[in-house]
Design a protein around this motif. Sequence first.
Motif, PDB file in Angstrom:
ATOM      1  N   LEU A   5      31.817  74.743 -25.319  1.00 26.51           N
ATOM      2  CA  LEU A   5      31.102  74.112 -26.396  1.00 26.51           C
ATOM      3  C   LEU A   5      31.944  72.970 -26.757  1.00 26.51           C
ATOM      4  O   LEU A   5      31.357  72.030 -27.705  1.00 26.51           O
ATOM      5  CB  LEU A   5      31.297  74.994 -27.591  1.00 26.51           C
ATOM      6  CG  LEU A   5      30.101  76.408 -27.299  1.00 26.51           C
ATOM      7  CD1 LEU A   5      30.041  77.304 -28.382  1.00 26.51           C
ATOM      8  CD2 LEU A   5      28.960  75.986 -26.702  1.00 26.51           C
ATOM      9  N   HIS A   6      33.363  72.710 -26.407  1.00 30.42           N
ATOM     10  CA  HIS A   6      34.021  71.866 -26.879  1.00 30.42           C
ATOM     11  C   HIS A   6      34.926  71.263 -25.670  1.00 30.42           C
ATOM     12  O   HIS A   6      36.060  71.394 -25.712  1.00 30.42           O
ATOM     13  CB  HIS A   6      35.133  71.996 -28.125  1.00 30.42           C
ATOM     14  CG  HIS A   6      34.420  72.639 -29.244  1.00 30.42           C
ATOM     15  ND1 HIS A   6      33.635  71.787 -30.085  1.00 30.42           N
ATOM     16  CD2 HIS A   6      34.273  73.927 -29.754  1.00 30.42           C
ATOM     17  CE1 HIS A   6      32.999  72.651 -31.094  1.00 30.42           C
ATOM     18  NE2 HIS A   6      33.522  73.660 -30.755  1.00 30.42           N
ATOM     19  N   PRO A   7      34.238  70.532 -24.827  1.00 28.30           N
ATOM     20  CA  PRO A   7      34.923  70.028 -23.436  1.00 28.30           C
ATOM     21  C   PRO A   7      35.720  68.813 -23.976  1.00 28.30           C
ATOM     22  O   PRO A   7      35.325  68.160 -25.035  1.00 28.30           O
ATOM     23  CB  PRO A   7      33.865  69.666 -22.486  1.00 28.30           C
ATOM     24  CG  PRO A   7      32.786  69.432 -23.442  1.00 28.30           C
ATOM     25  CD  PRO A   7      32.688  70.439 -24.760  1.00 28.30           C
ATOM     26  N   PRO A   8      36.629  68.387 -23.106  1.00 22.87           N
ATOM     27  CA  PRO A   8      37.541  67.134 -23.592  1.00 22.87           C
ATOM     28  C   PRO A   8      36.541  65.776 -23.264  1.00 22.87           C
ATOM     29  O   PRO A   8      37.355  64.835 -23.637  1.00 22.87           O
ATOM     30  CB  PRO A   8      38.580  67.095 -22.589  1.00 22.87           C
ATOM     31  CG  PRO A   8      38.078  67.789 -21.374  1.00 22.87           C
ATOM     32  CD  PRO A   8      36.912  69.000 -21.872  1.00 22.87           C
ATOM     33  N   PHE A   9      35.547  65.831 -23.285  1.00 25.80           N
ATOM     34  CA  PHE A   9      34.687  64.711 -23.230  1.00 25.80           C
ATOM     35  C   PHE A   9      33.425  64.922 -23.490  1.00 25.80           C
ATOM     36  O   PHE A   9      32.969  66.269 -23.360  1.00 25.80           O
ATOM     37  CB  PHE A   9      34.636  63.897 -22.050  1.00 25.80           C
ATOM     38  CG  PHE A   9      34.556  64.867 -20.719  1.00 25.80           C
ATOM     39  CD1 PHE A   9      33.278  65.399 -20.302  1.00 25.80           C
ATOM     40  CD2 PHE A   9      35.946  64.959 -20.203  1.00 25.80           C
ATOM     41  CE1 PHE A   9      33.301  66.215 -19.403  1.00 25.80           C
ATOM     42  CE2 PHE A   9      35.746  65.806 -19.045  1.00 25.80           C
ATOM     43  CZ  PHE A   9      34.535  66.334 -18.509  1.00 25.80           C
TER      44      PHE A   9
ATOM     45  N   PHE B 289      30.371  74.006 -11.398  1.00 23.31           N
ATOM     46  CA  PHE B 289      30.838  72.707 -11.725  1.00 23.31           C
ATOM     47  C   PHE B 289      30.356  72.208 -13.055  1.00 23.31           C
ATOM     48  O   PHE B 289      31.023  71.561 -13.738  1.00 23.31           O
ATOM     49  CB  PHE B 289      29.991  71.538 -10.440  1.00 23.31           C
ATOM     50  CG  PHE B 289      30.703  70.421 -10.455  1.00 23.31           C
ATOM     51  CD1 PHE B 289      31.691  69.958  -9.967  1.00 23.31           C
ATOM     52  CD2 PHE B 289      29.923  69.285 -11.403  1.00 23.31           C
ATOM     53  CE1 PHE B 289      32.109  68.832 -10.117  1.00 23.31           C
ATOM     54  CE2 PHE B 289      30.301  68.101 -11.525  1.00 23.31           C
ATOM     55  CZ  PHE B 289      31.272  67.814 -10.750  1.00 23.31           C
ATOM     56  N   TYR B 290      29.231  72.364 -13.401  1.00 22.03           N
ATOM     57  CA  TYR B 290      28.506  71.770 -14.792  1.00 22.03           C
ATOM     58  C   TYR B 290      29.110  72.353 -16.031  1.00 22.03           C
ATOM     59  O   TYR B 290      29.176  71.979 -16.974  1.00 22.03           O
ATOM     60  CB  TYR B 290      27.068  71.388 -14.370  1.00 22.03           C
ATOM     61  CG  TYR B 290      26.891  70.181 -13.717  1.00 22.03           C
ATOM     62  CD1 TYR B 290      26.898  68.877 -14.016  1.00 22.03           C
ATOM     63  CD2 TYR B 290      26.561  70.337 -12.064  1.00 22.03           C
ATOM     64  CE1 TYR B 290      26.611  67.979 -13.084  1.00 22.03           C
ATOM     65  CE2 TYR B 290      26.448  69.630 -11.261  1.00 22.03           C
ATOM     66  CZ  TYR B 290      26.319  68.011 -11.661  1.00 22.03           C
ATOM     67  OH  TYR B 290      26.120  67.133 -11.106  1.00 22.03           O
ATOM     68  N   GLN B 291      29.154  73.810 -15.786  1.00 22.16           N
ATOM     69  CA  GLN B 291      29.309  74.736 -17.203  1.00 22.16           C
ATOM     70  C   GLN B 291      30.746  74.495 -17.579  1.00 22.16           C
ATOM     71  O   GLN B 291      30.806  73.915 -18.962  1.00 22.16           O
ATOM     72  CB  GLN B 291      29.544  76.039 -16.763  1.00 22.16           C
ATOM     73  CG  GLN B 291      29.833  77.095 -17.691  1.00 22.16           C
ATOM     74  CD  GLN B 291      31.200  77.458 -17.811  1.00 22.16           C
ATOM     75  OE1 GLN B 291      31.984  76.970 -17.016  1.00 22.16           O
ATOM     76  NE2 GLN B 291      31.662  78.039 -18.926  1.00 22.16           N
ATOM     77  N   PRO B 292      31.743  73.983 -17.150  1.00 16.63           N
ATOM     78  CA  PRO B 292      32.888  73.345 -17.796  1.00 16.63           C
ATOM     79  C   PRO B 292      32.991  71.929 -18.510  1.00 16.63           C
ATOM     80  O   PRO B 292      33.604  71.486 -19.285  1.00 16.63           O
ATOM     81  CB  PRO B 292      34.143  73.394 -16.449  1.00 16.63           C
ATOM     82  CG  PRO B 292      33.618  74.207 -15.686  1.00 16.63           C
ATOM     83  CD  PRO B 292      32.253  74.211 -15.445  1.00 16.63           C
ATOM     84  N   LEU B 293      31.835  71.365 -17.803  1.00 16.25           N
ATOM     85  CA  LEU B 293      31.529  69.694 -18.548  1.00 16.25           C
ATOM     86  C   LEU B 293      31.156  69.676 -19.806  1.00 16.25           C
ATOM     87  O   LEU B 293      30.647  68.958 -20.484  1.00 16.25           O
ATOM     88  CB  LEU B 293      30.779  69.011 -17.461  1.00 16.25           C
ATOM     89  CG  LEU B 293      31.464  68.842 -16.030  1.00 16.25           C
ATOM     90  CD1 LEU B 293      30.480  67.809 -15.346  1.00 16.25           C
ATOM     91  CD2 LEU B 293      32.842  68.488 -16.093  1.00 16.25           C
ATOM     92  N   GLY B 294      30.501  71.157 -20.114  1.00 12.40           N
ATOM     93  CA  GLY B 294      29.931  71.303 -21.536  1.00 12.40           C
ATOM     94  C   GLY B 294      28.434  71.537 -21.642  1.00 12.40           C
ATOM     95  O   GLY B 294      27.655  71.777 -22.375  1.00 12.40           O
TER      96      GLY B 294
END
Length: 338
Positions: free
Chosen positions: A10-14, A167-172
């Motif tokens: 819920l709070h990725p680095p970008f 791949f996309y889940q860690p991007l938020g």
Amino acid sequence: MKINMNDFVLHPPFNITRASHVVLNVRDLDASKHFYTELVGLAVSDEDASAVYLRGMEENCHHSLVLRKSGEATCSRIGLRVQTADDIYAMQAYFEAQGIASSLVDVPFQGPTLHVSDSVGMPLEFCASMEFRPRLMKEYHLYRGAAAQRLDHYQIQSNDVRRSFEFYQPLGFRLSEYTFSKREDGGDNLWGVWLQRKGNPHDIVFTNGFGPRLHHFAYTLPDTNDMIRACDVAGALGYGPRLERGPGRHGISGALFVYFRDPDGHRIELFNTHYQNIDLEPAQAWDLSNPKRADQWGMPAQNKWFAEATQFSGVEPVEPTLKVDPPTLERLLQIEAG
């Protein structure tokens, strides 16, 4: 596979905010421009002998669709927006830490832009800003064709949907809906994922297939009447045979839809009426055997709906890890004839 809210970052680095733009290579620039302005109803922001930049009537970003003159009918990249330039640099650092090559590039009419390819080889373009153009949504005298309002999402055929999701889940990206089937060992096969950042069902969808390939991109319409008007305008302009599917209503997302193929065969969806997905709610699961996941009513899609899609430039698609015989219109007609 059990998917729950704890799987999401819920709070990725970008901060990726939404689907932004798609860059298509087309053989006949004038023919493609006519299709997208007169039938789809997009506005021209800029153009020259090699490219046309278009936007929807409610968009104040410079472009959501770029048509580039080419000897091939492919997709160069799909674009995603981030909130600020700092997000671009944070994303570059993230991919570097993951061992994924990326590059900062200069793109006309865009601010800081990052190029990278995802886990199945699909080329992406992240940008933080674009030049502004006036919104035209209340300039009703300028409306043409379907009067498409804004780019909403992409659907991608992925040879490995689970790998794409990971791949996309860690991007938020948050999962709103997904399709699955049971394996003999009791586990689940993952056939499709609907992922979002902007608070509706999808910014990007991955479905199982020969890929990566761009299945379609989608624009929202003001109301249902504009969908019917698009069909009427298509008939008047000679684009009637390019109406591929619909009108109909999807089970997944609940959208009313119609699909067209442009002069090069690129597929576009025109739709309205889907729902908000903002709160932390569980994703809706659809068993692959449920016929209502694709259509709430109407006839099933033709075989070409499943078999045909746009290749990405320089990317060779591969066969999917999962195989299925889809419920096509051709199969239905054979059954009924029998």
